[in-house]
Design an enzyme around this catalytic site. Sequence first.
Site, PDB file in Angstrom:
ATOM      1  N   ASP A 180       2.575   0.541   5.906  1.00  0.00           N
ATOM      2  CA  ASP A 180       2.865   0.523   4.379  1.00  0.00           C
ATOM      3  C   ASP A 180       2.285   2.089   4.046  1.00  0.00           C
ATOM      4  OD1 ASP A 180       3.495  -0.784   1.581  1.00  0.00           O
ATOM      5  OD2 ASP A 180       1.449   0.014   1.296  1.00  0.00           O
ATOM      6  N   TYR A 208       1.482   6.040  -6.402  1.00  0.00           N
ATOM      7  CA  TYR A 208       2.870   5.945  -6.403  1.00  0.00           C
ATOM      8  C   TYR A 208       3.691   7.001  -7.463  1.00  0.00           C
ATOM      9  CZ  TYR A 208       2.492   1.448  -4.004  1.00  0.00           C
ATOM     10  OH  TYR A 208       2.462   0.416  -3.127  1.00  0.00           O
ATOM     11  N   HIS A 238       3.269  -8.152   6.495  1.00  0.00           N
ATOM     12  CA  HIS A 238       3.024  -6.873   6.080  1.00  0.00           C
ATOM     13  C   HIS A 238       1.393  -6.584   6.043  1.00  0.00           C
ATOM     14  CE1 HIS A 238       3.492  -3.658   2.870  1.00  0.00           C
ATOM     15  NE2 HIS A 238       2.521  -3.741   2.570  1.00  0.00           N
TER      16      HIS A 238
END
Length: 382
Positions: free
Chosen positions: A178, A305, A359
Site C-alpha cells: 500500500d 492522500y 491487503h
Amino acid sequence: MRSMPFHIHASQSVLDDLRMRLVQTRWPGSPKDAKWAYGTNIDYLRQLITYWVKDFNWRDQEKYLNGFHQFKADIGGLKVHFIHEQGHGPKPMPLILTHGWPSSFYEMTKIIPLLTDPASHGGDAADTFDVVVPSLPGYGFSQNTDHRKMTLKVISDLWTQLMVDVLGYRRFGAHGGDIGAGVATHLGRFHPENMIGIHILAFASPILNEEASPLIEAEQKYASEVKLWEIEEGAYEHQQSTRPQTLAYGLNDSPAGLAAWIIEKFRSWSDCDGEIEQRFSKDELLTNLTIYWITETIHSSIQLYYDHRHSQKSAQMHRRVDVPTGVTLTTEPVNRPPREWVERTYNVQRWAELSRGGHFAAFEEPELLAKEIRAFFRPFRE
C-alpha cells in the site's frame, strides 16, 4: 541526530472520554437485510462497539506494544516514532518495514520476530534482520503533519535519514505494501546508493511514455480491472485526496464513525471471504482503531492522500527503479498485475504469488510474507 526511548501510555481521561462517546453513539437507520452492500454492516458495528465498551482492554494492548523497543527521533523537524529490534544471528541485515492506510505500525508486530529471530520460528539464523518499523508521518505516535505537506517522496527522504543518520546503517533493505510500497519505491528511485533492495506488495503505475511498448492483452485486462475497482471501491481514496478535512471532522469526533470508515476496508481488502473475524479478532481491530483515536491522527493520515496527489510531479517521479526488487502478490485482485506490468517500472529479481492473504499481509499471513522477504534478500547478504 539521536533517538530517545518511547513508551506508550494513553491518559485515563482520554480512555474515559472514548468510552462515553461510544456509549452515546447516535445510530443511523439501515436498509433491511442490507448486510455490507451499503457499507459497514450496522449489526456487526454494534457488536464491535459493545465489545469496545465492555470487553476491550487497551492497557493489555499497551503492554504488548511496549514489549517492543520503541523510540522517537527528530528528523527534519518532525518527531518520528519507530520500533527498532535487533536481529539474532550472524550479520543481521537492516530492514525498514512501512505500513499503509488504514493500518498502523501495529500491523507489522506479528512479522517482527519472524525476521529478527528466524531460527526460533523454523528458519535459518543466517536470514536475520535488524528490523525498523516507523509510524508514517501523521500516523499513530509520529507527529502529525499539520504544519507541512507530506508526500511519499518526502517520507523516503525521512526514512533514509532515520536509517543512515539516526541508526547508522549505510545501506539497508525496505519492504512495504500500500503506501509502504510507494515509500519503498521512492527509496529505490531516489536513494539507490543506500538500498540493498526493495520488497513490495503493491505497485506504482507502470511507466507508459512514448518509448514504452504497447500493453499486452494481460496488461489491458488488468488495467480494466483496476478501473472497475476504482469505481466500486475507490470512493474513499477520491474523498481523501480531494476533501480530507471535510471527512476528518466526523471521524475525529465519533469513534463509531471512525470504526465504520476503517473496518469496512479491513473486511473488503483482506482474504476473509466476507467474514472479517476469520482474519482479525475484535481485539486486533480495536487496537488499530484505538491507536488512531488516542493519537487523534485520522485527519493527518488521510491528509497524506491530498498532499501526495497535489504535489508537483517531475519526470524523475516516473523514472525506472533499478535496485533489485522482490514482488509478492497477495490474493487481493487489484494488486495482482501481470509480471510484464510491474517490470515496466521495477528491476524484478524475485516474483511470488501467495494463495492466501490480502491487503494486510503482514498481519494476515506473517509466516508466508516473512518467508518471501527472507528469500528475496538472501542473495544480497554480504
